[in-house]
Motif scaffolding. Structure first.
Motif, mmCIF file in Angstrom:
data_model
loop_
_atom_site.group_PDB
_atom_site.id
_atom_site.type_symbol
_atom_site.label_atom_id
_atom_site.label_comp_id
_atom_site.label_asym_id
_atom_site.label_seq_id
_atom_site.Cartn_x
_atom_site.Cartn_y
_atom_site.Cartn_z
ATOM 1 N N UNK A 23 0.836 -1.211 0.000
ATOM 2 C CA UNK A 23 0.000 0.000 0.000
ATOM 3 C C UNK A 23 0.871 1.261 0.000
ATOM 4 N N UNK A 24 1.962 1.222 0.754
ATOM 5 C CA UNK A 24 2.873 2.370 0.774
ATOM 6 C C UNK A 24 3.533 2.592 -0.586
ATOM 7 N N UNK A 25 3.891 1.510 -1.256
ATOM 8 C CA UNK A 25 4.503 1.627 -2.589
ATOM 9 C C UNK A 25 3.504 2.228 -3.563
ATOM 10 N N UNK A 26 2.272 1.763 -3.511
ATOM 11 C CA UNK A 26 1.233 2.292 -4.401
ATOM 12 C C UNK A 26 1.025 3.784 -4.150
ATOM 13 N N UNK A 27 1.142 4.195 -2.883
ATOM 14 C CA UNK A 27 0.978 5.610 -2.531
ATOM 15 C C UNK A 27 2.272 6.402 -2.695
ATOM 16 N N UNK A 28 3.311 5.742 -3.243
ATOM 17 C CA UNK A 28 4.594 6.375 -3.554
ATOM 18 C C UNK A 28 5.260 6.988 -2.319
ATOM 19 N N UNK A 29 5.246 6.260 -1.221
ATOM 20 C CA UNK A 29 5.926 6.674 0.009
ATOM 21 C C UNK A 29 7.385 6.237 -0.081
ATOM 22 N N UNK A 30 8.218 7.110 -0.619
ATOM 23 C CA UNK A 30 9.599 6.760 -0.959
ATOM 24 C C UNK A 30 10.497 6.533 0.256
ATOM 25 N N UNK A 31 10.122 7.018 1.402
ATOM 26 C CA UNK A 31 10.920 6.784 2.598
ATOM 27 C C UNK A 31 10.404 5.576 3.378
ATOM 28 N N UNK A 32 9.107 5.549 3.648
ATOM 29 C CA UNK A 32 8.542 4.527 4.527
ATOM 30 C C UNK A 32 8.469 3.150 3.884
ATOM 31 N N UNK A 33 8.217 3.064 2.604
ATOM 32 C CA UNK A 33 8.123 1.752 1.943
ATOM 33 C C UNK A 33 9.444 0.977 2.015
ATOM 34 N N UNK A 34 10.579 1.573 1.678
ATOM 35 C CA UNK A 34 11.833 0.821 1.779
ATOM 36 C C UNK A 34 12.213 0.478 3.223
ATOM 37 N N UNK A 35 11.942 1.383 4.155
ATOM 38 C CA UNK A 35 12.252 1.099 5.554
ATOM 39 C C UNK A 35 11.430 -0.079 6.072
#
Length: 120
Positions: A23-35
């Motif tokens: 869901x974070x990747x779909x929302x383009x959360x560039x910091x939280x998704x990789x962490x």
């Protein structure tokens, strides 16, 4: 039995994190998704290593698969609570009571119909 419970909990955690990270990747959360992916993969490696080392027990296989299903469910529940995939907005319109379609449009909510939006 304790090993099966450990496999169940670890896989449920892994899949929950996986669903939420997606869901974070779909929302383009560039910091939280990789962490979150780092934590997710850490849990995955541990869960998979334990599960594969003890795959000879049907109880462990069942624990792994049921943990997978529960993880999907929990990921959806968390996403619903955080509401990353939704955008709420309010639209205010002027209603003309003299419009020939006024009575027809007034009945739309009663007919269980959804309003439609066209963007030009």
């Amino acid at each position: 039995m304790k090993l099966a419970a450990t496999i169940f909990i670890l896989n449920a955690c892994y899949i929950t994190l996986n669903t939420f990270r997606t869901m974070l990747v779909v929302r383009r959360q560039k910091l939280w998704a990789p962490l979150l992916a780092v934590l997710e993969e850490f849990v995955y490696v541990i869960a998979l290593a334990i599960a594969l080392k003890n795959i000879d027990s049907p109880l462990n296989v069942i624990a792994y698969t049921v943990g997978f299903g529960l993880g999907i469910y929990l990921g959806i529940i968390i996403e619903d609570h955080v509401a990353l995939g939704y955008v709420n907005f309010q639209v205010t319109v002027n209603i003309n009571n003299d419009d020939k379609n006024y009575e027809q449009n007034k009945q739309l909510p009663e007919k269980n119909s959804r309003p439609r939006l066209w963007c030009h």
